[in-house]
Write a protein that holds these residues in place. Structure first.
Motif, PDB file in Angstrom:
ATOM      1  N   GLU A 156       0.651   6.488 -10.694  1.00 39.36           N
ATOM      2  CA  GLU A 156       0.142   7.837 -10.463  1.00 39.36           C
ATOM      3  C   GLU A 156      -0.190   8.026  -8.989  1.00 39.36           C
ATOM      4  O   GLU A 156      -0.598   7.083  -8.318  1.00 39.36           O
ATOM      5  N   PRO A 157      -0.041   9.262  -8.481  1.00 42.10           N
ATOM      6  CA  PRO A 157      -0.438   9.534  -7.098  1.00 42.10           C
ATOM      7  C   PRO A 157      -1.944   9.347  -6.921  1.00 42.10           C
ATOM      8  O   PRO A 157      -2.719   9.488  -7.871  1.00 42.10           O
ATOM      9  N   VAL A 158      -2.339   9.025  -5.693  1.00 37.92           N
ATOM     10  CA  VAL A 158      -3.750   8.813  -5.382  1.00 37.92           C
ATOM     11  C   VAL A 158      -4.046   9.425  -4.008  1.00 37.92           C
ATOM     12  O   VAL A 158      -3.171   9.473  -3.153  1.00 37.92           O
ATOM     13  N   LEU A 159      -5.260   9.895  -3.822  1.00 43.48           N
ATOM     14  CA  LEU A 159      -5.677  10.478  -2.548  1.00 43.48           C
ATOM     15  C   LEU A 159      -6.587   9.526  -1.801  1.00 43.48           C
ATOM     16  O   LEU A 159      -7.325   8.748  -2.416  1.00 43.48           O
ATOM     17  N   ALA A 160      -6.548   9.597  -0.472  1.00 41.88           N
ATOM     18  CA  ALA A 160      -7.490   8.823   0.335  1.00 41.88           C
ATOM     19  C   ALA A 160      -8.904   9.246  -0.054  1.00 41.88           C
ATOM     20  O   ALA A 160      -9.155  10.412  -0.347  1.00 41.88           O
ATOM     21  N   GLY A 161      -9.815   8.287  -0.087  1.00 37.96           N
ATOM     22  CA  GLY A 161     -11.192   8.559  -0.469  1.00 37.96           C
ATOM     23  C   GLY A 161     -11.470   8.338  -1.943  1.00 37.96           C
ATOM     24  O   GLY A 161     -12.623   8.373  -2.371  1.00 37.96           O
ATOM     25  N   THR A 162     -10.418   8.094  -2.726  1.00 40.39           N
ATOM     26  CA  THR A 162     -10.596   7.833  -4.152  1.00 40.39           C
ATOM     27  C   THR A 162     -11.214   6.451  -4.344  1.00 40.39           C
ATOM     28  O   THR A 162     -10.760   5.472  -3.753  1.00 40.39           O
ATOM     29  N   ARG A 163     -12.241   6.376  -5.164  1.00 38.04           N
ATOM     30  CA  ARG A 163     -12.850   5.081  -5.492  1.00 38.04           C
ATOM     31  C   ARG A 163     -12.117   4.537  -6.707  1.00 38.04           C
ATOM     32  O   ARG A 163     -12.046   5.183  -7.740  1.00 38.04           O
ATOM     33  N   VAL A 164     -11.529   3.335  -6.531  1.00 35.99           N
ATOM     34  CA  VAL A 164     -10.805   2.698  -7.620  1.00 35.99           C
ATOM     35  C   VAL A 164     -11.538   1.450  -8.088  1.00 35.99           C
ATOM     36  O   VAL A 164     -12.263   0.817  -7.317  1.00 35.99           O
ATOM     37  N   ASP A 180      -4.468   4.503   5.021  1.00 35.04           N
ATOM     38  CA  ASP A 180      -3.551   3.404   5.337  1.00 35.04           C
ATOM     39  C   ASP A 180      -2.947   2.748   4.102  1.00 35.04           C
ATOM     40  O   ASP A 180      -1.893   2.132   4.182  1.00 35.04           O
ATOM     41  N   GLU A 181      -3.631   2.827   2.968  1.00 40.47           N
ATOM     42  CA  GLU A 181      -3.154   2.170   1.757  1.00 40.47           C
ATOM     43  C   GLU A 181      -2.240   3.058   0.909  1.00 40.47           C
ATOM     44  O   GLU A 181      -1.785   2.643  -0.151  1.00 40.47           O
ATOM     45  N   ILE A 182      -1.973   4.254   1.393  1.00 43.69           N
ATOM     46  CA  ILE A 182      -1.148   5.209   0.644  1.00 43.69           C
ATOM     47  C   ILE A 182       0.211   5.364   1.325  1.00 43.69           C
ATOM     48  O   ILE A 182       0.296   5.498   2.545  1.00 43.69           O
ATOM     49  N   PHE A 183       1.263   5.322   0.523  1.00 51.14           N
ATOM     50  CA  PHE A 183       2.615   5.535   1.018  1.00 51.14           C
ATOM     51  C   PHE A 183       3.299   6.542   0.104  1.00 51.14           C
ATOM     52  O   PHE A 183       3.432   6.293  -1.105  1.00 51.14           O
ATOM     53  N   ARG A 184       3.667   7.688   0.668  1.00 49.83           N
ATOM     54  CA  ARG A 184       4.314   8.771  -0.098  1.00 49.83           C
ATOM     55  C   ARG A 184       3.488   9.192  -1.311  1.00 49.83           C
ATOM     56  O   ARG A 184       4.020   9.465  -2.379  1.00 49.83           O
ATOM     57  N   GLY A 185       2.167   9.176  -1.154  1.00 45.00           N
ATOM     58  CA  GLY A 185       1.282   9.663  -2.200  1.00 45.00           C
ATOM     59  C   GLY A 185       0.827   8.622  -3.207  1.00 45.00           C
ATOM     60  O   GLY A 185      -0.028   8.890  -4.044  1.00 45.00           O
ATOM     61  N   TYR A 186       1.390   7.423  -3.154  1.00 44.07           N
ATOM     62  CA  TYR A 186       1.058   6.359  -4.095  1.00 44.07           C
ATOM     63  C   TYR A 186       0.463   5.177  -3.342  1.00 44.07           C
ATOM     64  O   TYR A 186       0.648   5.048  -2.131  1.00 44.07           O
ATOM     65  N   LEU A 187      -0.226   4.286  -4.068  1.00 39.70           N
ATOM     66  CA  LEU A 187      -0.730   3.073  -3.434  1.00 39.70           C
ATOM     67  C   LEU A 187       0.453   2.256  -2.930  1.00 39.70           C
ATOM     68  O   LEU A 187       1.442   2.064  -3.645  1.00 39.70           O
ATOM     69  N   ASP A 188       0.374   1.800  -1.691  1.00 38.72           N
ATOM     70  CA  ASP A 188       1.449   1.062  -1.049  1.00 38.72           C
ATOM     71  C   ASP A 188       1.719  -0.255  -1.774  1.00 38.72           C
ATOM     72  O   ASP A 188       0.790  -0.994  -2.098  1.00 38.72           O
ATOM     73  N   SER A 189       2.982  -0.571  -2.020  1.00 36.17           N
ATOM     74  CA  SER A 189       3.336  -1.774  -2.783  1.00 36.17           C
ATOM     75  C   SER A 189       2.947  -3.061  -2.056  1.00 36.17           C
ATOM     76  O   SER A 189       2.576  -4.048  -2.698  1.00 36.17           O
ATOM     77  N   GLY A 190       3.009  -3.080  -0.742  1.00 40.60           N
ATOM     78  CA  GLY A 190       2.584  -4.266   0.006  1.00 40.60           C
ATOM     79  C   GLY A 190       1.097  -4.501  -0.121  1.00 40.60           C
ATOM     80  O   GLY A 190       0.641  -5.637  -0.308  1.00 40.60           O
ATOM     81  N   TRP A 191       0.337  -3.422  -0.033  1.00 36.12           N
ATOM     82  CA  TRP A 191      -1.111  -3.520  -0.212  1.00 36.12           C
ATOM     83  C   TRP A 191      -1.424  -3.975  -1.633  1.00 36.12           C
ATOM     84  O   TRP A 191      -2.246  -4.862  -1.841  1.00 36.12           O
ATOM     85  N   LEU A 192      -0.768  -3.367  -2.619  1.00 37.77           N
ATOM     86  CA  LEU A 192      -0.989  -3.749  -4.020  1.00 37.77           C
ATOM     87  C   LEU A 192      -0.698  -5.231  -4.245  1.00 37.77           C
ATOM     88  O   LEU A 192      -1.477  -5.934  -4.885  1.00 37.77           O
ATOM     89  N   SER A 193       0.412  -5.719  -3.709  1.00 39.46           N
ATOM     90  CA  SER A 193       0.778  -7.123  -3.886  1.00 39.46           C
ATOM     91  C   SER A 193      -0.267  -8.051  -3.283  1.00 39.46           C
ATOM     92  O   SER A 193      -0.641  -9.062  -3.892  1.00 39.46           O
ATOM     93  N   THR A 194      -0.747  -7.718  -2.095  1.00 43.70           N
ATOM     94  CA  THR A 194      -1.773  -8.529  -1.444  1.00 43.70           C
ATOM     95  C   THR A 194      -3.046  -8.556  -2.268  1.00 43.70           C
ATOM     96  O   THR A 194      -3.637  -9.618  -2.482  1.00 43.70           O
ATOM     97  N   VAL A 195      -3.460  -7.394  -2.767  1.00 38.98           N
ATOM     98  CA  VAL A 195      -4.687  -7.323  -3.562  1.00 38.98           C
ATOM     99  C   VAL A 195      -4.520  -8.075  -4.880  1.00 38.98           C
ATOM    100  O   VAL A 195      -5.402  -8.837  -5.288  1.00 38.98           O
ATOM    101  N   VAL A 196      -3.383  -7.898  -5.558  1.00 38.65           N
ATOM    102  CA  VAL A 196      -3.148  -8.608  -6.823  1.00 38.65           C
ATOM    103  C   VAL A 196      -3.221 -10.118  -6.590  1.00 38.65           C
ATOM    104  O   VAL A 196      -3.883 -10.842  -7.340  1.00 38.65           O
ATOM    105  N   ASP A 197      -2.579 -10.592  -5.552  1.00 37.39           N
ATOM    106  CA  ASP A 197      -2.573 -12.022  -5.248  1.00 37.39           C
ATOM    107  C   ASP A 197      -3.982 -12.544  -4.994  1.00 37.39           C
ATOM    108  O   ASP A 197      -4.398 -13.559  -5.547  1.00 37.39           O
ATOM    109  N   ASN A 198      -4.729 -11.850  -4.169  1.00 41.24           N
ATOM    110  CA  ASN A 198      -6.036 -12.344  -3.754  1.00 41.24           C
ATOM    111  C   ASN A 198      -7.169 -12.009  -4.715  1.00 41.24           C
ATOM    112  O   ASN A 198      -8.125 -12.772  -4.829  1.00 41.24           O
ATOM    113  N   ALA A 199      -7.077 -10.906  -5.420  1.00 42.31           N
ATOM    114  CA  ALA A 199      -8.150 -10.526  -6.347  1.00 42.31           C
ATOM    115  C   ALA A 199      -8.153 -11.401  -7.596  1.00 42.31           C
ATOM    116  O   ALA A 199      -9.193 -11.569  -8.228  1.00 42.31           O
TER     117      ALA A 199
END
Length: 152
Positions: A95-103, A50-69
């Motif tokens: 960089e592209p990322v795959l589901a299941g990757t621990r970040v 769900d957090e991946i869009f076209r092979g990359y981390l989704d920008s909406g998800w990234l923005s939410t995490v940056v704001d809250n983290a």
């Protein structure tokens, strides 16, 4: 308004069905390390499809995490965080990322000066630290000077 609260409000207003991808209060970021001296918090998270869009981390998800983290860092430095507002929230997918990757989500408070506070976030591979999937910058401005905040 934080990203999580905004997302919950939008859920109520639009009554989205459960099949819609959404990023909100159910996101479980696990604190791996925290260092008050370095003004840094590192979270761990396993990326889902769900957090991946076209092979990359989704920008909406990234923005939410940056704001809250970055919120715990902000609250640790500033006596009255409600006296602030975000002036800029920027994310970059690298960089592209795959589901299941621990970040690792590495949050650093890099500037505390006058009325300005800025934090950076790097989303890097937990195993290969040099591999950075995305970055973010969260800039806040305060109505009054930040009392007692030392320059970095």
């Amino acid at each position: 308004m934080s990203g999580f609260i905004l997302n919950e409000l939008l859920d109520k207003l639009t009554k989205r069905d459960s099949s819609t991808t959404r990023f909100g209060s159910t996101l479980e970021l696990r604190v791996a390390t925290a260092d008050a001296k370095k003004r840094m918090v590192v979270y761990e998270y396993e990326v889902t499809e769900d957090e991946i869009f076209r092979g990359y981390l989704d920008s909406g998800w990234l923005s939410t995490v940056v704001d809250n983290a970055t919120d715990p860092l902000i609250r640790a430095i500033v006596a009255n965080p409600t006296n602030s507002y975000t002036t800029s929230l920027t994310v970059h997918t690298l960089e592209p990322v795959l589901a299941g990757t621990r970040v690792e989500i590495v949050c650093r408070l890099v500037q505390v000066e006058g009325r300005l506070l800025q934090s950076t976030v790097a989303f890097r591979d937990a195993q290969r630290k040099a591999l950075v999937y995305a970055t973010g910058v969260h800039t806040l401005l305060y109505k009054d000077a930040i009392a007692g905040a030392a320059k970095l």
